[in-house]
Design an enzyme around this catalytic site. Structure first.
Site, short mmCIF file in Angstrom:
data_model
loop_
_atom_site.label_atom_id
_atom_site.label_comp_id
_atom_site.label_asym_id
_atom_site.label_seq_id
_atom_site.Cartn_x
_atom_site.Cartn_y
_atom_site.Cartn_z
N LYS A 137 39.73 28.25 28.50
CA LYS A 137 40.53 29.43 28.16
C LYS A 137 41.61 29.65 29.22
O LYS A 137 42.78 29.86 28.90
CB LYS A 137 39.63 30.66 28.09
CG LYS A 137 40.36 31.98 28.13
CD LYS A 137 39.41 33.16 28.17
CE LYS A 137 39.06 33.64 29.55
NZ LYS A 137 40.08 34.43 30.23
N ASP A 168 41.27 47.44 35.25
CA ASP A 168 40.55 46.25 34.89
C ASP A 168 39.10 46.42 35.28
O ASP A 168 38.80 47.01 36.30
CB ASP A 168 41.17 45.07 35.64
CG ASP A 168 40.70 43.75 35.09
OD1 ASP A 168 39.52 43.44 35.29
OD2 ASP A 168 41.52 43.06 34.46
C1 UD1 Z 1 42.21 33.85 37.11
C2 UD1 Z 1 41.26 33.72 35.95
C3 UD1 Z 1 39.96 34.46 36.23
C4 UD1 Z 1 39.36 33.98 37.54
C5 UD1 Z 1 40.40 34.07 38.65
C6 UD1 Z 1 39.90 33.49 39.98
C7 UD1 Z 1 42.76 33.57 34.05
C8 UD1 Z 1 43.23 34.18 32.79
N1 UD1 Z 1 41.88 34.29 34.76
O1 UD1 Z 1 42.53 35.25 37.23
O2 UD1 Z 1 39.04 34.19 35.16
O3 UD1 Z 1 38.26 34.79 37.87
O4 UD1 Z 1 41.59 33.36 38.29
O5 UD1 Z 1 39.48 32.19 39.81
O6 UD1 Z 1 43.14 32.46 34.39
N2 UD1 Z 1 45.58 39.30 43.72
C9 UD1 Z 1 46.39 40.18 44.38
N3 UD1 Z 1 47.75 40.14 44.15
C10 UD1 Z 1 48.30 39.25 43.28
C11 UD1 Z 1 47.46 38.35 42.60
C12 UD1 Z 1 46.09 38.39 42.84
O7 UD1 Z 1 45.94 41.00 45.19
O8 UD1 Z 1 49.54 39.24 43.12
C13 UD1 Z 1 44.13 39.32 44.00
C14 UD1 Z 1 43.29 39.78 42.82
O9 UD1 Z 1 43.17 41.18 42.80
C15 UD1 Z 1 41.96 39.11 43.11
C16 UD1 Z 1 42.37 37.79 43.79
O10 UD1 Z 1 43.69 37.99 44.25
O11 UD1 Z 1 41.21 39.87 44.01
C17 UD1 Z 1 42.30 36.57 42.88
O12 UD1 Z 1 43.12 36.76 41.77
P1 UD1 Z 1 43.80 35.56 40.97
O13 UD1 Z 1 43.41 34.25 41.61
O14 UD1 Z 1 45.24 35.83 40.82
O15 UD1 Z 1 43.08 35.64 39.58
P2 UD1 Z 1 43.75 35.71 38.15
O16 UD1 Z 1 44.84 34.71 38.04
O17 UD1 Z 1 44.04 37.13 37.78
#
Ligand code: UD1
Length: 421
Positions: A17, A118
């Site tokens: 996914k 979320d």
């Molecule tokens: C993606 C996956 C999710 C998985 C995650 C980590 C999808 C649709 N979802 O989510 O299933 O659990 O990777 O493997 O692919 N963060 C910030 N600022 C930002 C971006 C992220 O603070 O600009 C933080 C988030 O709050 C979180 C952490 O970084 O605590 C990891 O997030 P991220 O790796 O970006 O996860 P997603 O891409 O949202």
């Protein structure tokens, strides 16, 4: 669902996914017809299809028989897509935000609604925004939308504070059409990033270092549509593996890639399981009650946060005490209250969970709060005495195509009493 059955048999995983949704967004980068195979037949794919349709694309989905719930998506992208994605879609699926990078790069502007709260933490967008700004975009937040403009993006160096999967993807998809070279440091290394970069490379992009912490992108003038296949879903594969161990079963997971789950499979071996890598997947078998193993979630190649609820469920029926540490998402232990309703002995302290194993759990109605928590509760139901009812199971449908049918194929007595959302 009735507990007490050991999972036994073969199950095939289709594409991830978390990759398929980004590959669909990446299709926006080239006018014409892109085809993506092994796309899971789940609600999130339907939502991403709707996002792309509202941007002017023609999107079709066709199931592939025998694929374990996968199919082919064809996205026909117009010469001039529209550039707005509304809150009603972003609210339903946060991954809609991944159209931001491709739209700014290709169209010079984008208006994408800000995702709201979320269930698994605050999940900021700061790295997406500051990275795009470094590439030359102007981004403002107005009336609930992120509004980005950039007549032409320019290559630059970007350091991510954390190897965010979503930010890495959005920035790579923006950089492929930027003028000059972009270097993204502390980039995410997940197999889904490698999958996206392979697709972009096939489209004509010039990318080096995918799967490492430094990704270098040399911008090109334009890209062409392609046909590609989604990487197998390591989280679904890991769910089956943990389920096999919890229920003392024997499962062959077809099309799974063991190297994408090295840490998780090593943990299962530590718990006492036999893990065998096969030419097209792996087999996990367990004879006794599992031993407790500590787990620490980390970005890839660490133990995936998306398998953390399953790790807690495993510890709940292991011998001994396990310490489970969540390092990626705050608030991801919220589902534990539901697990406790099944009789699990779990104590939470900040981002640690102390789990004292019990021989069996005890069935009760429980509530799925998100995709992975829901899957963890279903696994817990498999080792509970009596009949467990998991409510709000539509969350699980978002990540696991044909979950109920596949569980049945592995011997579980289970039925769906609620229709998919
Ligand atoms: C993606 C996956 C999710 C998985 C995650 C980590 C999808 C649709 N979802 O989510 O299933 O659990 O990777 O493997 O692919 N963060 C910030 N600022 C930002 C971006 C992220 O603070 O600009 C933080 C988030 O709050 C979180 C952490 O970084 O605590 C990891 O997030 P991220 O790796 O970006 O996860 P997603 O891409 O949202």
């Amino acid at each position: 669902m009735s507990g007490g059955t050991a999972l036994s048999g073969r199950v095939r995983v289709t594409g991830a996914k978390n990759s398929a949704l980004k590959l669909m967004a990446a299709a926006l980068l080239a006018p014409g017809r892109t085809a993506i195979d092994e796309v899971p037949d789940i609600l999130d794919v339907a939502i991403m299809s709707e996002v792309l349709r509202r941007l002017g694309c023609d999107v079709t989905y066709e199931r592939t028989p025998g694929s374990g719930g996968g199919g082919r998506v064809v996205v026909d992208v117009p010469e001039k897509p529209s550039t707005e994605t509304d809150y009603d879609l972003v609210r339903r699926m946060r991954a809609s935000i991944s159209v931001l990078g491709p739209l700014v790069a290709r169209c010079g502007s984008a208006r994408v609604a800000l995702p709201g709260g979320d269930a698994i933490g605050s999940r900021g967008l700061d790295m997406h925004i500051s990275g795009l700004e470094r590439l030359g975009a102007t981004i403002v937040s107005e009336h609930g939308f992120l509004v980005a403009t950039a007549p032409r993006l320019t290559g630059t160096s970007i350091w991510l504070d954390f190897p965010s999967v979503g930010a890495t993807e959005n920035l790579v998809m923006a950089a492929v059409l930027a003028e000059g070279t972009t270097v993204i440091d502390n980039a995410a290394r997940e197999p889904e990033i490698v999958d996206l970069c392979s697709m972009l490379t096939a489209m004509g992009a010039r990318i080096d270092g995918a799967g490492t912490s430094t990704i270098t992108v040399e911008g090109v003038e334009g890209l062409s549509p392609v046909e590609c296949t989604t990487v197998p879903d390591r989280i679904v594969a890991g769910t089956w593996a943990i389920g096999a161990v919890m229920t003392q079963g024997d499962v062959v997971v077809e099309r799974a890639v063991a190297e994408h789950l090295t840490v998780a499979l090593d943990k299962l071996t530590d718990a006492g399981a036999t893990v065998e890598t096969l030419p097209d997947g792996f087999r996990v078998a367990m004879q006794d009650r599992p031993r407790a193993v500590d787990v620490v979630t980390l970005p890839f190649p660490g133990f995936p946060t998306d398998l953390q609820p399953m790790a807690v469920a495993l510890a709940a029926v292991s011998t001994g005490t396990a310490l489970i540490t969540e390092n990626v998402f705050e608030g991801r232990f919220m589902f534990v209250n539901e697990l406790v309703r099944l009789g699990a002995d779990v104590r939470i302290d900040g981002h640690h969970a102390v789990v004292r194993g019990r021989e069996r759990l005890s069935s009760a109605p429980v509530l799925a709060t998100d995709i992975r928590a829901g899957a963890g509760l279903v696994l817990a139901g498999l080792v509970s005495d009596g009949v467990t009812e998991v409510q709000d199971v539509h969350h699980v449908d978002r990540g696991y195509p044909d979950f109920v049918e596949q569980l049945r194929g592995l011997g579980v007595r289970i039925e769906r009493t609620q229709r998919p959302a």
